[in-house]
Design a protein around this motif. Structure first.
Motif, PDB file in Angstrom:
ATOM      1  N   VAL A   9      -7.226 -19.173 -30.328  1.00 47.78           N
ATOM      2  CA  VAL A   9      -7.518 -20.618 -29.757  1.00 47.78           C
ATOM      3  C   VAL A   9      -7.185 -21.568 -31.571  1.00 47.78           C
ATOM      4  O   VAL A   9      -7.817 -20.804 -32.942  1.00 47.78           O
ATOM      5  CB  VAL A   9      -9.132 -20.467 -29.597  1.00 47.78           C
ATOM      6  CG1 VAL A   9      -9.506 -22.105 -29.182  1.00 47.78           C
ATOM      7  CG2 VAL A   9      -9.080 -19.654 -28.208  1.00 47.78           C
ATOM      8  N   ALA A  10      -6.289 -22.075 -31.528  1.00 46.08           N
ATOM      9  CA  ALA A  10      -6.145 -23.357 -32.511  1.00 46.08           C
ATOM     10  C   ALA A  10      -5.810 -24.986 -32.373  1.00 46.08           C
ATOM     11  O   ALA A  10      -5.332 -24.361 -30.997  1.00 46.08           O
ATOM     12  CB  ALA A  10      -4.194 -22.766 -33.337  1.00 46.08           C
ATOM     13  N   LEU A  11      -6.330 -25.242 -32.815  1.00 43.75           N
ATOM     14  CA  LEU A  11      -6.359 -26.292 -32.563  1.00 43.75           C
ATOM     15  C   LEU A  11      -6.119 -27.395 -33.527  1.00 43.75           C
ATOM     16  O   LEU A  11      -5.201 -28.550 -33.611  1.00 43.75           O
ATOM     17  CB  LEU A  11      -7.950 -27.509 -32.645  1.00 43.75           C
ATOM     18  CG  LEU A  11      -9.164 -26.453 -31.782  1.00 43.75           C
ATOM     19  CD1 LEU A  11     -10.298 -27.095 -31.787  1.00 43.75           C
ATOM     20  CD2 LEU A  11      -8.784 -26.689 -30.102  1.00 43.75           C
ATOM     21  N   ASP A  12      -5.897 -26.908 -35.624  1.00 47.22           N
ATOM     22  CA  ASP A  12      -5.566 -27.523 -36.514  1.00 47.22           C
ATOM     23  C   ASP A  12      -3.959 -26.688 -36.530  1.00 47.22           C
ATOM     24  O   ASP A  12      -4.072 -25.522 -36.267  1.00 47.22           O
ATOM     25  CB  ASP A  12      -6.411 -27.349 -37.464  1.00 47.22           C
ATOM     26  CG  ASP A  12      -7.764 -28.241 -36.795  1.00 47.22           C
ATOM     27  OD1 ASP A  12      -7.299 -29.446 -36.435  1.00 47.22           O
ATOM     28  OD2 ASP A  12      -8.385 -27.346 -37.665  1.00 47.22           O
ATOM     29  N   ASN A  13      -3.172 -27.750 -37.339  1.00 44.36           N
ATOM     30  CA  ASN A  13      -1.610 -27.663 -37.991  1.00 44.36           C
ATOM     31  C   ASN A  13      -2.161 -26.132 -39.221  1.00 44.36           C
ATOM     32  O   ASN A  13      -1.525 -27.381 -39.948  1.00 44.36           O
ATOM     33  CB  ASN A  13      -0.868 -28.788 -37.524  1.00 44.36           C
ATOM     34  CG  ASN A  13       0.592 -28.111 -37.722  1.00 44.36           C
ATOM     35  OD1 ASN A  13       0.748 -26.643 -37.221  1.00 44.36           O
ATOM     36  ND2 ASN A  13       1.648 -29.181 -38.056  1.00 44.36           N
ATOM     37  N   TRP A  14      -1.675 -25.137 -39.197  1.00 44.64           N
ATOM     38  CA  TRP A  14      -2.000 -24.404 -39.960  1.00 44.64           C
ATOM     39  C   TRP A  14      -0.973 -23.581 -40.243  1.00 44.64           C
ATOM     40  O   TRP A  14      -0.744 -22.492 -39.621  1.00 44.64           O
ATOM     41  CB  TRP A  14      -4.026 -24.111 -40.223  1.00 44.64           C
ATOM     42  CG  TRP A  14      -3.908 -23.134 -41.790  1.00 44.64           C
ATOM     43  CD1 TRP A  14      -4.449 -23.571 -42.615  1.00 44.64           C
ATOM     44  CD2 TRP A  14      -4.176 -21.922 -41.997  1.00 44.64           C
ATOM     45  NE1 TRP A  14      -4.200 -22.621 -43.729  1.00 44.64           N
ATOM     46  CE2 TRP A  14      -4.109 -21.739 -42.937  1.00 44.64           C
ATOM     47  CE3 TRP A  14      -4.538 -20.697 -40.711  1.00 44.64           C
ATOM     48  CZ2 TRP A  14      -5.078 -20.167 -43.547  1.00 44.64           C
ATOM     49  CZ3 TRP A  14      -4.834 -19.729 -41.335  1.00 44.64           C
ATOM     50  CH2 TRP A  14      -5.508 -18.997 -42.567  1.00 44.64           C
ATOM     51  N   TYR A  15      -0.497 -24.007 -41.841  1.00 45.73           N
ATOM     52  CA  TYR A  15       0.782 -22.640 -41.401  1.00 45.73           C
ATOM     53  C   TYR A  15       0.595 -21.572 -41.482  1.00 45.73           C
ATOM     54  O   TYR A  15       1.205 -21.115 -41.210  1.00 45.73           O
ATOM     55  CB  TYR A  15       1.598 -23.367 -42.768  1.00 45.73           C
ATOM     56  CG  TYR A  15       0.821 -23.586 -44.291  1.00 45.73           C
ATOM     57  CD1 TYR A  15       1.359 -21.876 -44.561  1.00 45.73           C
ATOM     58  CD2 TYR A  15       0.199 -23.685 -44.925  1.00 45.73           C
ATOM     59  CE1 TYR A  15       0.814 -21.899 -45.845  1.00 45.73           C
ATOM     60  CE2 TYR A  15      -0.368 -24.005 -45.827  1.00 45.73           C
ATOM     61  CZ  TYR A  15       0.062 -22.819 -46.760  1.00 45.73           C
ATOM     62  OH  TYR A  15      -0.640 -22.595 -47.766  1.00 45.73           O
ATOM     63  N   GLY A  16      -0.721 -20.940 -42.337  1.00 47.95           N
ATOM     64  CA  GLY A  16      -0.853 -19.413 -42.572  1.00 47.95           C
ATOM     65  C   GLY A  16      -1.120 -18.721 -40.861  1.00 47.95           C
ATOM     66  O   GLY A  16      -0.531 -17.832 -40.862  1.00 47.95           O
ATOM     67  N   LEU A  17      -1.497 -19.419 -39.958  1.00 52.88           N
ATOM     68  CA  LEU A  17      -1.606 -18.913 -38.649  1.00 52.88           C
ATOM     69  C   LEU A  17       0.079 -18.972 -38.433  1.00 52.88           C
ATOM     70  O   LEU A  17      -0.685 -18.339 -36.955  1.00 52.88           O
ATOM     71  CB  LEU A  17      -2.479 -19.968 -37.747  1.00 52.88           C
ATOM     72  CG  LEU A  17      -2.865 -19.534 -36.604  1.00 52.88           C
ATOM     73  CD1 LEU A  17      -3.922 -18.589 -36.426  1.00 52.88           C
ATOM     74  CD2 LEU A  17      -3.759 -20.656 -36.111  1.00 52.88           C
ATOM     75  N   ALA A  18       0.787 -19.087 -38.046  1.00 51.08           N
ATOM     76  CA  ALA A  18       1.843 -19.213 -37.890  1.00 51.08           C
ATOM     77  C   ALA A  18       2.098 -17.882 -37.252  1.00 51.08           C
ATOM     78  O   ALA A  18       3.355 -17.114 -37.226  1.00 51.08           O
ATOM     79  CB  ALA A  18       2.938 -20.255 -38.178  1.00 51.08           C
ATOM     80  N   ARG A  19       2.268 -16.697 -38.902  1.00 56.50           N
ATOM     81  CA  ARG A  19       2.486 -15.573 -39.032  1.00 56.50           C
ATOM     82  C   ARG A  19       1.596 -15.265 -38.523  1.00 56.50           C
ATOM     83  O   ARG A  19       2.140 -14.043 -38.165  1.00 56.50           O
ATOM     84  CB  ARG A  19       2.552 -14.966 -40.430  1.00 56.50           C
ATOM     85  CG  ARG A  19       3.937 -15.860 -40.923  1.00 56.50           C
ATOM     86  CD  ARG A  19       3.691 -15.637 -42.457  1.00 56.50           C
ATOM     87  NE  ARG A  19       2.773 -16.601 -43.549  1.00 56.50           N
ATOM     88  CZ  ARG A  19       2.671 -16.542 -44.380  1.00 56.50           C
ATOM     89  NH1 ARG A  19       2.640 -15.400 -45.272  1.00 56.50           N
ATOM     90  NH2 ARG A  19       1.862 -17.081 -45.262  1.00 56.50           N
ATOM     91  N   LEU A  20       0.516 -14.988 -37.441  1.00 55.52           N
ATOM     92  CA  LEU A  20      -0.221 -14.422 -37.188  1.00 55.52           C
ATOM     93  C   LEU A  20      -0.280 -13.629 -36.118  1.00 55.52           C
ATOM     94  O   LEU A  20       0.145 -12.319 -35.602  1.00 55.52           O
ATOM     95  CB  LEU A  20      -2.516 -14.997 -36.498  1.00 55.52           C
ATOM     96  CG  LEU A  20      -2.962 -13.557 -36.080  1.00 55.52           C
ATOM     97  CD1 LEU A  20      -3.102 -12.633 -37.512  1.00 55.52           C
ATOM     98  CD2 LEU A  20      -4.328 -15.151 -36.142  1.00 55.52           C
ATOM     99  N   PRO A  21       1.062 -13.936 -35.263  1.00 52.32           N
ATOM    100  CA  PRO A  21       1.535 -13.837 -33.619  1.00 52.32           C
ATOM    101  C   PRO A  21       1.901 -12.194 -34.487  1.00 52.32           C
ATOM    102  O   PRO A  21       1.995 -11.465 -33.234  1.00 52.32           O
ATOM    103  CB  PRO A  21       2.125 -14.736 -32.474  1.00 52.32           C
ATOM    104  CG  PRO A  21       1.285 -16.427 -33.469  1.00 52.32           C
ATOM    105  CD  PRO A  21       0.366 -15.952 -34.637  1.00 52.32           C
ATOM    106  N   ARG A  22       3.274 -12.615 -34.787  1.00 53.97           N
ATOM    107  CA  ARG A  22       3.629 -11.687 -35.244  1.00 53.97           C
ATOM    108  C   ARG A  22       3.157 -10.354 -35.446  1.00 53.97           C
ATOM    109  O   ARG A  22       3.339  -9.674 -35.285  1.00 53.97           O
ATOM    110  CB  ARG A  22       5.204 -11.976 -36.135  1.00 53.97           C
ATOM    111  CG  ARG A  22       6.259 -10.713 -36.447  1.00 53.97           C
ATOM    112  CD  ARG A  22       7.402 -11.245 -37.328  1.00 53.97           C
ATOM    113  NE  ARG A  22       8.078 -11.786 -35.965  1.00 53.97           N
ATOM    114  CZ  ARG A  22       8.883 -12.402 -37.338  1.00 53.97           C
ATOM    115  NH1 ARG A  22       9.299 -13.010 -38.085  1.00 53.97           N
ATOM    116  NH2 ARG A  22       9.823 -12.868 -35.777  1.00 53.97           N
ATOM    117  N   SER A  23       2.227 -10.316 -36.508  1.00 52.34           N
ATOM    118  CA  SER A  23       0.991  -8.899 -36.833  1.00 52.34           C
ATOM    119  C   SER A  23       0.230  -8.777 -35.857  1.00 52.34           C
ATOM    120  O   SER A  23       0.785  -7.298 -35.636  1.00 52.34           O
ATOM    121  CB  SER A  23       0.202  -9.511 -38.362  1.00 52.34           C
ATOM    122  OG  SER A  23       1.335  -9.863 -39.310  1.00 52.34           O
TER     123      SER A  23
END
Length: 174
Positions: A9-23
């Protein structure tokens, strides 16, 4: 073997989170994402199922679409991707304002810290360390003396991070 289902669940635009789905996908999870459409994590190719949220909205306005996504995806675990998501999910877990199946409520409780509202950096680092995640040396510094003792113990440089901030906001290099 059935893959575990994990909903971010993501509400804010945070670049660090963008890599989480792949991992998470590489670790064997089926990844769901609940987010506004324009944020970076929503652009990931490693999301199996997407649920869209309005980019702006009060916590109460977001509750219904969050419950609906949780019901539709039926995750084994829910991962809040930012501090606003932690607060929203804690509010939902404790308010009881939306009807949800016992399984969904149990998943939400299992996915969140045992103390609702727990979002301090020191507490979150302690939880991460207790689960075996590698964490950098850290300490709560309430005074200059606390910070100096920490620096003498671990070395320089030392970074200060203020609670209730996200990303690079609230960070100071000493």
């Amino acid at each position: 073997m059935t893959r575990l289902r994990l909903l971010i669940v993501a509400l804010d635009n945070w670049y660090g989170l963008a890599r989480l789905p792949r991992s998470l996908r590489r670790a064997g999870f089926e990844v769901g994402l609940l987010s506004p459409p324009g944020i970076l994590v929503a652009q990931s190719c490693d999301v199996d199922q997407r649920f869209l949220l309005a980019a702006d909205g009060s916590p109460r306005a977001l509750e219904r679409p969050v419950w609906q996504a949780i019901e539709a995806f039926a995750p084994d675990i829910i991962v809040p991707g930012d501090e606003r998501s932690v607060r929203l999910l804690n509010l939902m877990a404790t308010s009881g304002s939306m009807p949800a199946s016992p399984n969904i409520k149990q998943t939400l409780r299992r996915s969140l810290p045992s103390q609702p509202g727990l979002v301090s950096r020191a507490d979150m680092m302690a939880i991460a360390a207790d689960t075996g995640l590698p964490c950098p040396d850290h300490a709560v510094a309430r005074s200059l003396g606390d910070a100096m003792r920490f620096a003498q113990r671990v070395g320089w440089p030392v970074y200060l991070k203020r609670d209730n901030t996200a990303g690079g906001s609230g960070v100071r290099l000493c």
